[in-house]
Design an enzyme around this catalytic site. Structure first.
Site, PDB file in Angstrom:
ATOM      1  N   GLU A  95      -9.711  -8.915   0.858  1.00  0.00           N
ATOM      2  CA  GLU A  95      -9.641 -10.366   0.976  1.00  0.00           C
ATOM      3  C   GLU A  95     -10.591 -10.895   2.041  1.00  0.00           C
ATOM      4  O   GLU A  95     -10.835 -10.237   3.054  1.00  0.00           O
ATOM      5  CB  GLU A  95      -8.204 -10.782   1.312  1.00  0.00           C
ATOM      6  CG  GLU A  95      -7.211 -10.386   0.228  1.00  0.00           C
ATOM      7  CD  GLU A  95      -5.758 -10.490   0.652  1.00  0.00           C
ATOM      8  OE1 GLU A  95      -4.895 -10.621  -0.227  1.00  0.00           O
ATOM      9  OE2 GLU A  95      -5.483 -10.423   1.872  1.00  0.00           O
ATOM     10  N   ARG A 149       1.645  -4.519 -10.513  1.00  0.00           N
ATOM     11  CA  ARG A 149       0.634  -3.656 -11.068  1.00  0.00           C
ATOM     12  C   ARG A 149       1.236  -2.738 -12.096  1.00  0.00           C
ATOM     13  O   ARG A 149       2.461  -2.727 -12.293  1.00  0.00           O
ATOM     14  CB  ARG A 149      -0.088  -2.856  -9.977  1.00  0.00           C
ATOM     15  CG  ARG A 149       0.741  -1.842  -9.245  1.00  0.00           C
ATOM     16  CD  ARG A 149      -0.048  -1.111  -8.167  1.00  0.00           C
ATOM     17  NE  ARG A 149      -0.485  -1.925  -7.036  1.00  0.00           N
ATOM     18  CZ  ARG A 149      -1.750  -2.204  -6.754  1.00  0.00           C
ATOM     19  NH1 ARG A 149      -2.703  -1.707  -7.535  1.00  0.00           N
ATOM     20  NH2 ARG A 149      -2.059  -2.920  -5.704  1.00  0.00           N
ATOM     21  N   ALA A 208       1.531 -11.498  -5.435  1.00  0.00           N
ATOM     22  CA  ALA A 208       1.397 -10.713  -4.208  1.00  0.00           C
ATOM     23  C   ALA A 208       2.276  -9.479  -4.239  1.00  0.00           C
ATOM     24  O   ALA A 208       1.897  -8.415  -3.740  1.00  0.00           O
ATOM     25  CB  ALA A 208       1.739 -11.574  -2.997  1.00  0.00           C
ATOM     26  N   ASP A 254       0.844  -1.203   0.000  1.00  0.00           N
ATOM     27  CA  ASP A 254       0.000   0.000   0.000  1.00  0.00           C
ATOM     28  C   ASP A 254       0.876   1.249   0.000  1.00  0.00           C
ATOM     29  O   ASP A 254       1.627   1.490   0.947  1.00  0.00           O
ATOM     30  CB  ASP A 254      -0.905   0.022   1.229  1.00  0.00           C
ATOM     31  CG  ASP A 254      -2.037  -0.989   1.146  1.00  0.00           C
ATOM     32  OD1 ASP A 254      -2.211  -1.581   0.063  1.00  0.00           O
ATOM     33  OD2 ASP A 254      -2.736  -1.190   2.151  1.00  0.00           O
ATOM     34  N   HIS A 289       1.357 -17.800   3.395  1.00  0.00           N
ATOM     35  CA  HIS A 289       2.245 -18.935   3.145  1.00  0.00           C
ATOM     36  C   HIS A 289       3.216 -19.192   4.273  1.00  0.00           C
ATOM     37  O   HIS A 289       3.829 -20.258   4.323  1.00  0.00           O
ATOM     38  CB  HIS A 289       3.020 -18.705   1.848  1.00  0.00           C
ATOM     39  CG  HIS A 289       3.744 -17.384   1.813  1.00  0.00           C
ATOM     40  ND1 HIS A 289       5.010 -17.229   2.313  1.00  0.00           N
ATOM     41  CD2 HIS A 289       3.354 -16.158   1.364  1.00  0.00           C
ATOM     42  CE1 HIS A 289       5.391 -15.959   2.156  1.00  0.00           C
ATOM     43  NE2 HIS A 289       4.398 -15.286   1.596  1.00  0.00           N
TER      44      HIS A 289
END
Length: 579
Positions: free
Chosen positions: A256, A490, A452, A171, A370
């Site tokens: 999420e 992104r 991710a 973020d 994970h």
């Protein structure tokens, strides 16, 4: 829904597929395909069909694909094609609800389109568009954004972002939930998730208030429903034109379906186990009622689960033979995870009602936690609401719940390899992706994925490509298993740097199984109404572990390896000297 016309690139000359043709041996098919190659320097590509790009934009309608194209999508070479979307910048629409840098964005969208990308994903922030007050929506900047995307020929995945931006990994900006909602929290801070120490997390409203009319007479679920309804009505032209093809429903922090168990804003650092987030008065009361109903009114919420940055063995709850294995611990974990399932089920049902009839896919995102996956306790998964152990599948019940809404399970951390993680974290992202994907496919739903963290290297791309088609490309039809799509995080100047973008364009090609862009792949049937509610007992039958689907060791659609990296470095140095 009216069919409209838009200008975009569409492959032409697709061969008609004959379904009852005799099958060639795989080796013969592979050799035949290789004969169609056109040498493109170091990146020679196998061409599976005679698709070619149109030389100029062609007008195409959003009607369903023709019978021959539908057959090819299901059984022919296009059955191997996996669409790729690119996530736009978090702040593409500013906190002032403006669209800055339109010219730059338009140029970037054009570059993505020319690279063969299928579309873009956009966070539609609740904190921006309903910031002025209850039911006061301002969609103007998003309308302008969608017009630019539509003009480029790209398609849109829209995220209903009911969470705060800021406080999670990656973020870069701060976008809170609406001020008028935060003001309710000033008087009643228990509307927010709370840890055992009493710290409030304002990223997302506690699921404990889902059905409580605390927000100017509305419940949290009603606010989410009204927001989505306004979005559909205000953006109707983009649904009707086929520009919006996917709605991902935000169901928790970072969008999420999970609890905010590892917030950086409260000091969490990788690979901490996180903390349970159920100590607001509403969830406390819910647990007390559930415990009393189970015949144990003396049971309370955990008081031995440690703090954010503890290791499992440092806690009474997660240590070897810890509380999580006792009757009390199992009861709590099932209650905690069931509340999350019920939360997702209710909001997805509302979303399905709102978007029913639109030609879109509905999606829910599950987090890729994970670390501690190879520890018996799976500690951070448990604090996040995923009751997943070696003898209990915590993801298949989520997939089964999503299945009733005709939804897609979107999962993260596709780019990660076990070898890249610190040994002390007992991390296993590769096995986690395998388990979650298998859970979705076992429940007969679409599985999609995303990375991710931003990656620009071949190793990261190859790992994504492996998970996309874990058994490789189908030589005589569809692959054994494949993801329904991938979103790349992104769009940035770094991605579009010539050196990085050259590799990315090859990645796009490999996602498409060495075929040219095909718009028909992202044409979807109208979303049907959700199926009847599945009883919790039936959902929990899916906790029985199953053997995951097999995975190849590496992808058969590689973007290159060490040699390609070495040659890249040589070329980069050469051009640097020349310039």
């Amino acid at each position: 829904m009216a069919s409209t016309v838009s200008a975009t690139l569409k492959p032409v000359g697709s061969p008609k597929v004959t379904l009852n043709r005799p099958e060639l041996p795989a080796a013969d098919v592979h050799n035949k395909l290789k004969q169609q190659n056109s040498f493109e320097g170091l990146n020679a590509n196998i061409r599976f069909s005679s698709h070619r790009r149109a030389k100029a934009p062609q007008a195409v309608t959003t009607n369903a694909p023709s019978e021959s194209t539908s057959a090819e999508l299901s059984y022919g070479p296009l059955a191997n094609y996996v669409p790729l979307f690119v996530m736009l910048q978090l702040e593409v629409v500013s906190t002032e609800n403006e669209l800055p840098n339109e010219d730059k964005l338009e140029k970037q969208l054009k570059e993505l389109k020319e690279a063969g990308v299928d579309g873009v994903m956009v966070d539609v922030w609740w904190g921006i568009t309903e910031s002025k007050g209850p039911n006061q929506y301002d969609w103007s900047s998003y309308r302008r954004l969608f017009q630019l995307v539509q003009k480029s020929g790209l398609r849109i995945q829209a995220i209903m972002s009911f969470h705060q931006c800021g406080g999670n990994v990656g973020d870069a900006v701060y976008i809170p939930i609406p001020d008028w909602v935060l003001a309710v929290g000033e008087k009643d801070p228990d509307i927010f998730y709370t840890n055992r120490s009493g710290n409030r997390n304002k990223e997302y409203l506690s699921l404990g208030v889902d059905n409580l009319p605390l927000f100017h007479g509305r419940t949290a679920v009603e606010m989410y429903r009204d927001y989505m309804k306004s979005f559909r009505e205000s953006m109707s032209e983009f649904f009707e034109s086929g520009s919006i093809v996917d709605i991902e429903v935000g169901l928790g922090p970072a969008g999420e379906l999970r609890y905010p168990s590892y917030p950086e804003t409260q000091g969490w650092k990788f690979p901490g186990i996180g903390e349970f987030q159920c100590y607001d008065k509403y969830l406390k009361q819910d647990f007390q009622v559930a415990a009393a109903k189970a015949g144990h009114p003396e049971w309370e919420l955990p008081d031995d689960a440690g703090t954010y940055n503890d290791m499992p063995e440092k806690t009474g709850f997660f240590k070897t033979n810890g509380t999580y294995l006792t009757e009390k611990g199992k009861f709590f974990l099932e209650w905690y995870s069931n509340k999350l399932i019920e939360h997702g089920d209710q909001i997805l049902d509302e979303a399905n009602q709102v978007f029913q009839g639109c030609k879109v896919k509905l999606a829910a995102k599950v987090s890729g936690i994970h670390w501690w996956y190879r520890d018996d306790s799976h500690a951070c998964e448990l604090t996040s609401g995923y009751y997943n152990l070696k003898d209990r599948d915590g993801y298949r019940p989520l997939a089964r719940m999503i299945s009733r809404h005709h939804g897609t399970l979107n999962f993260t951390c596709l780019e990660m390899r076990n070898s890249e993680q610190p040994a002390e974290a007992k991390s296993a992202p590769e096995q986690l992706v395998q388990q979650v994907s298998s859970s979705g496919w076992a429940e007969k739903i679409d599985v999609a994925g995303e990375n991710a963290l931003s990656r620009y290297d071949r190793a990261g791309y190859n790992q994504i490509l492996l998970h996309v088609r874990p058994n490789g490309v189908g030589k005589n039809g569809p692959p054994k298993q494949k993801m329904a799509g991938v979103t790349y995080l992104r769009l940035s100047d770094q991605l579009l740097h010539p050196n990085n973008f050259r590799i990315f364009k090859l990645f796009v090609k490999k996602m498409h199984a060495d075929q040219d862009y095909c718009r028909d792949v992202t044409d979807f049937a109208p979303l049907p109404r959700s199926k009847p509610k599945i009883p919790m007992d039936e959902l929990l039958e899916a906790t029985k572990p199953i053997k995951p689907f097999p995975w190849n060791r590496e992808t058969d659609m590689s973007v290159g390896g060490v040699l390609a990296d070495y040659l890249d470095n040589l070329f980069n140095k050469f051009f640097s000297i020349m310039n």
